[in-house]
Design an enzyme around this catalytic site. Structure first.
Site, mmCIF file in Angstrom:
data_model
loop_
_atom_site.group_PDB
_atom_site.id
_atom_site.type_symbol
_atom_site.label_atom_id
_atom_site.label_comp_id
_atom_site.label_asym_id
_atom_site.label_seq_id
_atom_site.Cartn_x
_atom_site.Cartn_y
_atom_site.Cartn_z
ATOM 1 N N ASP A 50 0.807 -1.222 0.000
ATOM 2 C CA ASP A 50 0.000 0.000 0.000
ATOM 3 C C ASP A 50 0.837 1.268 0.000
ATOM 4 O O ASP A 50 1.999 1.283 0.389
ATOM 5 C CB ASP A 50 -0.970 0.010 1.188
ATOM 6 C CG ASP A 50 -0.280 -0.203 2.532
ATOM 7 O OD1 ASP A 50 0.745 -0.896 2.582
ATOM 8 O OD2 ASP A 50 -0.785 0.328 3.537
ATOM 9 N N GLU A 106 -0.337 -2.250 5.283
ATOM 10 C CA GLU A 106 0.608 -2.099 6.398
ATOM 11 C C GLU A 106 0.495 -0.711 6.987
ATOM 12 O O GLU A 106 0.551 -0.531 8.214
ATOM 13 C CB GLU A 106 2.041 -2.369 5.912
ATOM 14 C CG GLU A 106 3.081 -2.394 7.035
ATOM 15 C CD GLU A 106 3.604 -1.024 7.426
ATOM 16 O OE1 GLU A 106 4.056 -0.860 8.578
ATOM 17 O OE2 GLU A 106 3.551 -0.094 6.588
#
Length: 412
Positions: A84, A142
């Site tokens: 991400d 994350e």
């Protein structure tokens, strides 16, 4: 003499073309996706894994990807990369800068996916050099803090072969051409705290008729700084940051509530609990002193645990990396105040190793102010900066660090 893991890693990655690696990296950098929205990134990784012969499962924990390559009897190794991006507006000026308004790969997860994809390719193509099972994990979210938990909740540890070792790595500021290993504690625990201060709102011209939550919250912010300076030993690493302060809509209206967002980093569980208790005590005490009509709300979001490498495994992998890049290529950053959810993926009792790949261009590093490592790191763009731009020279080495670690456990 039998080939070492480093020898094998150099052999199986010798056919990789830097242009291909750069192409994937730049494509990912141009198209960042926020936490749990990594659909395009996950699709690219899944397609590459399928093409390389992996059995691929998508949608694990939302947008997670898991590829499994069974290659005879032997150990099971997991390799993990997070996918991400961040809500940051890029200002690097790169030709391949983000094309998504307000979103950027400011933490380098695009590099992590690139390393993971090409390591998976190389290990699949060189499967005659090893025996066992390789599990490649593309993890979502994350940055939001929920990705690893989501994958575990979705059965990651039960649905796929149990590992004998788990490996991960992170791009970081620091001199390109090196690898940073720390045995034991390498990253801190992290907690987010959300505070609501309840007051009595009213007209800005008549504060005596109100209980001002803005003033109370300001006292809380100031007093919280005394926890680290007066309640924590100088030998204990703690960072407490107030990153959010929201209150009011108009200058002439005293609002009825104020909201604070705190972030806490610690490296010892007893210290962590002591600081959390101190935060609650201060918040409640300031609200009581101000005469707030309702007790404050203090909510702790589930945070990251500390990342603690298996010291023996870290020594093994550090030795592989020294052989790959030279005797002086590996150094110890020491425990960082940053945090990761990597360790949450790992089943209980399984050893893991996590390391950093510094990525500051050598010219920039040499020109950075300061003499000591820590001084220079603060002087160059780091993770979460809108100027963070890892040097492309670390793309192939970052593939080899993962491949070398995997082959240390899988090689026959």
């Amino acid at each position: 003499m039998a080939a070492t893991a480093a020898d094998l890693a150099l052999d199986v990655t010798s056919g990789l073309r830097t242009g291909d690696i750069e192409s994937l990296y730049q494509d990912l950098h141009r198209h960042p996706e926020l936490s749990f929205k990594e659909h395009r990134t996950a699709g690219l990784l899944a397609d590459r894994l399928r093409s390389a012969g992996y059995a691929v499962t998508t949608g694990v924990g939302g947008t997670g990807v898991v590829g499994v390559l069974e290659n005879g009897d032997g150990p099971v190794v997991w390799l993990r990369g997070d996918m991400d991006a961040l809500p940051v507006t890029e200002t690097t000026g790169l030709a391949y800068a983000s094309t998504v308004d307000g979103v950027m790969h400011a933490c380098g997860h695009d590099m992590h996916v690139t390393w993971l994809a090409f390591a998976a390719d190389a290990l699949a193509a060189g499967r005659e050099t090893w025996s066992g099972t390789l599990v490649v994990i593309g993890q979502p979210a994350e940055e939001a803090g929920g990705g690893a938990r989501a994958m575990v909740t979705d059965g990651l540890q039960e649905r796929f072969p149990r590992p004998d070792a788990v490996f991960g790595q992170h791009v970081a500021p620091g001199p390109a051409g090196f690898v940073a290993h720390t045995p034991g504690l390498i990253m801190s625990a992290a907690d987010d705290l959300h505070i609501v201060v309840h007051g009595v709102g009213g007209h800005g011209s008549r504060p005596e008729a109100t209980v001002d939550p803005v003033l109370t919250a300001a006292y809380i912010v100031t007093r919280l700084q005394s926890i680290v300076s007066r309640e924590v030993s100088a030998s204990e690493a703690v960072v407490l940051t107030t990153g959010q302060f929201h209150a009011g809509q108009r200058p002439n209206i005293i609002p009825s509530e104020a909201r604070l967002g705190l972030n806490l980093r610690t490296q010892d569980e007893k210290v962590r609990e002591r600081v959390l208790a101190a935060v609650r005590r201060i918040v409640e005490g300031e609200c009581q002193a101000a005469g707030c009509p309702t007790p404050p709300e203090v909510t702790r979001s589930v945070g990251f645990p500390a990342t603690v490498n298996d010291a023996a495994l870290d020594a093994e992998i550090a030795a592989v990396h020294r052989e790959l890049f030279g005797a002086g290529s590996v150094f110890d950053f020491g425990p960082a105040m940053g945090s990761e959810d990597f360790s949450l993926l790992v089943p209980t009792g399984v050893p893991y190793d996590f390391w950093f790949v510094p990525s500051t261009p050598q010219d920039d590093w040499q020109a950075a102010a300061g003499q000591e490592l820590g001084e220079k790191i603060t002087a160059v763009p780091g993770n979460h900066s809108p100027l963070f731009a890892p040097d492309l020279s670390v793309l192939l080495p970052g593939v080899r660090t993962l491949v070398g670690a995997a082959l240390r456990k899988l090689s026959t």
